[in-house]
Design an enzyme around this catalytic site. Sequence first.
Site, PDB file in Angstrom:
ATOM      1  N   GLU A  72      -3.118   8.531  -4.921  1.00 57.15           N
ATOM      2  CA  GLU A  72      -2.916   9.839  -5.578  1.00 57.15           C
ATOM      3  C   GLU A  72      -3.949   9.817  -6.636  1.00 57.15           C
ATOM      4  OE1 GLU A  72      -0.599  12.757  -8.725  1.00 57.15           O
ATOM      5  OE2 GLU A  72       0.452  11.239  -7.775  1.00 57.15           O
ATOM      6  N   ASN A  76      -8.303  15.901 -14.296  1.00 58.82           N
ATOM      7  CA  ASN A  76      -8.132  16.871 -15.028  1.00 58.82           C
ATOM      8  C   ASN A  76      -9.498  17.559 -15.327  1.00 58.82           C
ATOM      9  OD1 ASN A  76      -5.362  16.231 -16.306  1.00 58.82           O
ATOM     10  ND2 ASN A  76      -6.208  14.352 -16.483  1.00 58.82           N
ATOM     11  N   ARG A  96      -4.747  -4.379 -20.966  1.00 59.32           N
ATOM     12  CA  ARG A  96      -4.465  -4.761 -19.659  1.00 59.32           C
ATOM     13  C   ARG A  96      -3.010  -4.467 -19.413  1.00 59.32           C
ATOM     14  NH1 ARG A  96      -5.057 -10.687 -18.198  1.00 59.32           N
ATOM     15  NH2 ARG A  96      -3.805 -11.019 -19.950  1.00 59.32           N
ATOM     16  N   HIS A 100      -4.870  -3.618  -9.910  1.00 62.98           N
ATOM     17  CA  HIS A 100      -5.886  -3.037  -8.817  1.00 62.98           C
ATOM     18  C   HIS A 100      -4.941  -2.571  -7.958  1.00 62.98           C
ATOM     19  CE1 HIS A 100      -4.636  -7.522  -7.890  1.00 62.98           C
ATOM     20  NE2 HIS A 100      -4.372  -6.915  -6.628  1.00 62.98           N
ATOM     21  N   HIS A 168      -1.415  -3.116  -1.179  1.00 56.09           N
ATOM     22  CA  HIS A 168      -0.484  -3.178  -2.336  1.00 56.09           C
ATOM     23  C   HIS A 168      -1.178  -2.643  -3.653  1.00 56.09           C
ATOM     24  CE1 HIS A 168      -2.782  -7.299  -2.830  1.00 56.09           C
ATOM     25  NE2 HIS A 168      -2.526  -6.689  -3.644  1.00 56.09           N
ATOM     26  N   GLU A 231       2.830  -5.753  -5.990  1.00 56.86           N
ATOM     27  CA  GLU A 231       2.508  -7.159  -6.443  1.00 56.86           C
ATOM     28  C   GLU A 231       2.737  -7.071  -8.045  1.00 56.86           C
ATOM     29  OE1 GLU A 231      -1.375 -10.040  -7.250  1.00 56.86           O
ATOM     30  OE2 GLU A 231      -1.433  -8.346  -5.859  1.00 56.86           O
ATOM     31  N   HIS A 259       1.161   6.202 -12.355  1.00 62.25           N
ATOM     32  CA  HIS A 259       2.652   5.660 -11.855  1.00 62.25           C
ATOM     33  C   HIS A 259       2.295   5.190 -10.665  1.00 62.25           C
ATOM     34  CE1 HIS A 259       2.165  10.166 -10.806  1.00 62.25           C
ATOM     35  NE2 HIS A 259       2.766   9.577  -9.700  1.00 62.25           N
ATOM     36  N   GLU A 305       7.749   7.334 -10.456  1.00 58.44           N
ATOM     37  CA  GLU A 305       7.950   8.611 -10.129  1.00 58.44           C
ATOM     38  C   GLU A 305       9.261   8.646  -9.135  1.00 58.44           C
ATOM     39  OE1 GLU A 305       5.956  13.019  -8.799  1.00 58.44           O
ATOM     40  OE2 GLU A 305       4.647  11.089  -8.575  1.00 58.44           O
TER      41      GLU A 305
END
Length: 317
Positions: A72, A76, A96, A100, A168, A231, A259, A305
């Site tokens: 996703e 904005n 951090r 990835h 992942h 991961e 998220h 979510e």
Amino acid sequence: MTDPSTYKFNHTMLRVKDPKASLAFYQDQLGMTVLKTWDFPEAKFCLYFLAYDGPKALNAGKDWSDREGILELTHNYGTEDDAEYKVSTGNADPYRGFGHICVSVDNIDLVCDKLIDSGVKFQKKLTDGRQKDIAFALDPDGYWVELIWSRTPKVENVTDPSSYRLNHTMIRVRDPEKSLKFYQDVLGMKLLRTAEHEAAKFTLYFLGYNNDPNFVVNSGIGVHNFEGVLELTWNWGTEKDPEFKGYHNGNDQPQGFGHICVTVDDLDAACERFEKLGVNWKKRLTDGRMKNVAFILDEDNYWVEVIQNDVIKKHTN
């Protein structure tokens, strides 16, 4: 009732500066397809949901809520024209946290060569460092996109994007014992693989909703060709370090990663179960105007979510 074995790791959300540039990268360079676009002009943002949907895709043709391996992108309005706007990629101190996303491909050498030839920048090329079997490309916002070989048979000088997987999403965690308990006991994920790197003092834990009764943990078989894998990266000692201030969740400023999302069989029942388990809520179903989404917080304050899998059941809201 709700059955966690039916849950799916549906998507990962990233904020982007310029959707045209991001969509061109993920579609033209990495071969993804836009499944769905939701525009919210009153709130001045737009959502783009992308996935692998070609003839060899793992979730080809499925309803967007009944699949894994979705990306996703959140835009904005106006950020593309704002010279000061920049996302936090999650890989630079002191922010951090998110690390990835990873795409597994059929011919990693050819894919990397094509990306380099087309001008894509790399954080790490195949020839860099000790690990010669992974690379990290950079998307237009500087997010890291890991590239790995799917372990499928290679055909020389041929690559088929319809066989790629959004394999992942990596996030860093402070205390692996607490994080594994959350993702296994609360969200119902299963541990698929553990990779310990003693020289570099970190351990990787790969989890997902795998219901194959013949799958053997740490066998290494199949994981590279999965979608919907999480991961968790643990840098040794963070759980005992009083000076460690925790990881950045991507939603506090500066923002970037937003998220991960899990779809469930019965949204109301799942949220009731989470309530009984004593989760920390960011947003209950009853909060705010959107009554069809909830957000819970994991042990490191990352947002998870929770939405309805519409193929199993339509939510009343």
